[in-house]
Design a protein around this motif. Sequence first.
Motif, PDB file in Angstrom:
ATOM      1  N   TRP A 139       0.835  -1.201   0.000  1.00 27.77           N
ATOM      2  CA  TRP A 139       0.000   0.000   0.000  1.00 27.77           C
ATOM      3  C   TRP A 139       0.874   1.257   0.000  1.00 27.77           C
ATOM      4  O   TRP A 139       0.550   2.239  -0.671  1.00 27.77           O
ATOM      5  CB  TRP A 139      -0.907   0.017   1.230  1.00 27.77           C
ATOM      6  CG  TRP A 139      -1.998  -1.012   1.213  1.00 27.77           C
ATOM      7  CD1 TRP A 139      -2.094  -2.109   0.403  1.00 27.77           C
ATOM      8  CD2 TRP A 139      -3.132  -1.031   2.061  1.00 27.77           C
ATOM      9  NE1 TRP A 139      -3.218  -2.824   0.701  1.00 27.77           N
ATOM     10  CE2 TRP A 139      -3.883  -2.189   1.712  1.00 27.77           C
ATOM     11  CE3 TRP A 139      -3.604  -0.218   3.081  1.00 27.77           C
ATOM     12  CZ2 TRP A 139      -5.068  -2.526   2.351  1.00 27.77           C
ATOM     13  CZ3 TRP A 139      -4.787  -0.543   3.724  1.00 27.77           C
ATOM     14  CH2 TRP A 139      -5.508  -1.692   3.355  1.00 27.77           C
ATOM     15  N   ILE A 181      -0.467  -5.768  -5.485  1.00 31.51           N
ATOM     16  CA  ILE A 181      -1.778  -5.745  -4.827  1.00 31.51           C
ATOM     17  C   ILE A 181      -2.803  -6.438  -5.723  1.00 31.51           C
ATOM     18  O   ILE A 181      -2.921  -6.113  -6.911  1.00 31.51           O
ATOM     19  CB  ILE A 181      -2.225  -4.298  -4.537  1.00 31.51           C
ATOM     20  CG1 ILE A 181      -1.191  -3.591  -3.657  1.00 31.51           C
ATOM     21  CG2 ILE A 181      -3.594  -4.273  -3.860  1.00 31.51           C
ATOM     22  CD1 ILE A 181      -1.482  -2.119  -3.429  1.00 31.51           C
ATOM     23  N   GLU A 237      -8.770  -7.736  -5.531  1.00 31.19           N
ATOM     24  CA  GLU A 237      -9.643  -7.729  -4.350  1.00 31.19           C
ATOM     25  C   GLU A 237      -9.101  -6.773  -3.282  1.00 31.19           C
ATOM     26  O   GLU A 237      -9.852  -6.070  -2.611  1.00 31.19           O
ATOM     27  CB  GLU A 237      -9.750  -9.147  -3.760  1.00 31.19           C
ATOM     28  CG  GLU A 237     -10.467 -10.158  -4.643  1.00 31.19           C
ATOM     29  CD  GLU A 237      -9.622 -10.641  -5.813  1.00 31.19           C
ATOM     30  OE1 GLU A 237      -8.366 -10.450  -5.768  1.00 31.19           O
ATOM     31  OE2 GLU A 237     -10.188 -11.186  -6.773  1.00 31.19           O
ATOM     32  N   GLY A 238      -7.764  -6.745  -3.134  1.00 26.84           N
ATOM     33  CA  GLY A 238      -7.166  -5.889  -2.116  1.00 26.84           C
ATOM     34  C   GLY A 238      -7.076  -4.434  -2.523  1.00 26.84           C
ATOM     35  O   GLY A 238      -6.934  -3.550  -1.681  1.00 26.84           O
ATOM     36  N   THR A 292      -9.735  -2.039  -1.003  1.00 24.43           N
ATOM     37  CA  THR A 292      -9.466  -1.677   0.390  1.00 24.43           C
ATOM     38  C   THR A 292      -8.358  -0.634   0.478  1.00 24.43           C
ATOM     39  O   THR A 292      -8.435   0.313   1.267  1.00 24.43           O
ATOM     40  CB  THR A 292      -9.066  -2.925   1.197  1.00 24.43           C
ATOM     41  OG1 THR A 292     -10.069  -3.925   1.031  1.00 24.43           O
ATOM     42  CG2 THR A 292      -8.936  -2.596   2.675  1.00 24.43           C
ATOM     43  N   LYS A 301     -11.763 -10.249   7.744  1.00 22.94           N
ATOM     44  CA  LYS A 301     -10.520  -9.552   8.098  1.00 22.94           C
ATOM     45  C   LYS A 301     -10.443  -9.405   9.616  1.00 22.94           C
ATOM     46  O   LYS A 301     -10.818  -8.378  10.181  1.00 22.94           O
ATOM     47  CB  LYS A 301     -10.475  -8.182   7.427  1.00 22.94           C
ATOM     48  CG  LYS A 301     -10.517  -8.263   5.903  1.00 22.94           C
ATOM     49  CD  LYS A 301     -10.627  -6.867   5.305  1.00 22.94           C
ATOM     50  CE  LYS A 301     -10.747  -6.950   3.790  1.00 22.94           C
ATOM     51  NZ  LYS A 301     -10.942  -5.623   3.176  1.00 22.94           N
TER      52      LYS A 301
END
Length: 723
Positions: free
Chosen positions: A182, A211, A214-215, A218, A679
């Motif tokens: 990130w 990444i 799906e991630g 977020t 999560k």
Amino acid sequence: MVVGNKNVSDITSIWDYAGQLEYYITHRFFLTSTVSYCVAFNVMDKLDEQANPRDSSKGPLGMTNLDMNLFWIRSIYEHTVSQHGSGNTISIDGKNIESPPICLVATHVDKLPGTASEKEEEVMKMYKKMFDKMEGMPYAHHVDREMYMVDNTMKSHEGITKLRRNVGRYMKEMVREVPVKWVNLQERLQRETELCITFEEVSGIGTECGISKEGLATAIEYMNDIGIILHSSTNEKLKNTVITDLKMMIRMVTKVITVVKPSIKVKQMRVLWKRLDEEGILEERLLRYLWEQELEEDPHRFEIFTEVMKTFGLLFEKLKVPESNRVFLVPSRMQTKKESLEVKTDEENMVSIYLTPTDFLPNAVYNTLVVAFLDLMEVKGRPGEPVVFQNRSEFDFKDHGVNLGTVKIENRHALKLEISHLIKVHGSTTGPINEPHRSFCIEVLGYLKHQLENVLVTSEGVGYNLCVLCNVCNPAEKPHLHGLKRCLEQGFDGVKCGDKLMDTTRLKNLFSEDTPDATTTTLAISSSLPSDTPTTTPLATSSLRTGELSDDNYRELLSKVSSWFKESEKVNLLKVILCKCEHISVVEIERRNDPFELFKLLEGPGIISQSNIDVLIEIIAIGGMEGVYESIKHLIPTFAGFEKLIISERWNDVRKVIRFGLKISNADKVKIGQLRGLKVKESDDVWTLIFQLVMKDTFTKNSTEFVRLLKDNDMDSLATLLE
């Protein structure tokens, strides 16, 4: 953060949010919960004196300097904590403060008369007055109690040094762990030279950073929350755009929403600017001229940023104009009409609602509501020429009309919304006078609440109140208001006002939806209670009646209970209890992380109020929060205690889930999270898991499947608790 081959230990960005109220509407772009804030106040502005507007032509603000300071503090709280939840508790020199921290900075101390000690004493009095005023308010825990006194004639001295040191310490305590991937994505996006890029381009960069698709969602949501980028996943016209340069974007916005007159060299554009400044009419030609530099690289930015401004209520596009030169309405620059709305008793065909702030009402609220009701007119197929002014506007809805305008009540700015059933006139013949339709009144009230939540970023009772004018008092002498929620409560014939009773039957007929029986279906919960909670007979709503609490006592009770849930780290348990309430949005529960804000959700549908705290007491018992007993007893001396409390049968289901949660070990928590694809970190409490399971209907629609999953993975004892 790693930049190239150099390790940079600290990077500080300082933003000046502009104290002019005209810019309030833009603050939502940048106010996040991951930074430290400073609210500066001039010590030469006496706290009890009326605050002076930056633009004298706008007239007095109707608030004191003390009110103004607290308004900005509350605004920070509501844009950050109410939206994103509170961060960790920061401990500095043995003192605790909730993040994001807010420092109060006293400027121009050099201008105070007297010796150094006399100046310090005067400033201390100002700080004490502000600290005392905010006591008991939900934002009080975020305010640093240090005094930062600034001498404006010096580049650096003790006050500045202490502020710099403490802000730096706060920021180190607020560091949030995020995946390295990130950070790499954030660094890449911040290096972008484009004002905005497509979501597909961001997805490609995310893939290069390792990444997954799906991630990515977020990661984008995280960067959106902390003010690195701006992205809307719900707006069809904007969901494929990611704005990466927020500084440039705000410059574009403030070329229209500004208190500074621009330097315009083209004569025709000066004429168009004059029309914008005096009438609030913005032609596309002028907007393109103002944005000429930003549009030079990419003309498509025009559509993107007009849509951004429309989304935030800064612009409204007028219809029935040539495509070659579209025309927009800018509410913050509209004309003022001589005749404002009046605070007076409603006519037979009208019902009025007053919006009163807890401290101050920015003009941006009225402006944004104007755009919202113009949008509603368009949706309902009433695209006529709008009648809009800086102080009042009229909206046409076929056989009904809605008027919105500014009024003053007890020397404070407020808004009045009038809903009228229009009277038909045929020549000299006047048709019958009819009450507004109930369905329309309910729709308008719901729409108003929704819009207020978006623009004020707060809930009713925290930042504002919706009220009605008392009809048993003389409004000509002193306008007197009653809370609309109180008036709509079932089981009461009226609202007491002195030695009189104001009949609320008409208001209920116009605004109340059918209310289910309070003893059986007020709340439909799919969660559960510990097994030792008594469940023999239902608790009638009237059995806890203690009389109506005063406003101060009611707020103090909510504050005490909220603090107890927070300090006991049971916020997610509170969410579990509330998340299946029939009259509360699960989405709203999910995005709130402050117990006080969660409890305020119960007020909207009238589940709790000053005159009915039954459900609040039950929730305390359900959550095992008996430690707050002394606080309740202090405020309600007649309270008999939890041992004599019989919990209503409507809570039976919730006991099962809580009993299940209490039996889950740390290893079970992580394992269940993995099995359900949730999560859940090892450091999370068990109620984080339970809340996520409830959100997925695990204990209702999918309970059989979940029990089988537990048994298949050697957790039979837990499965038994749910059978």
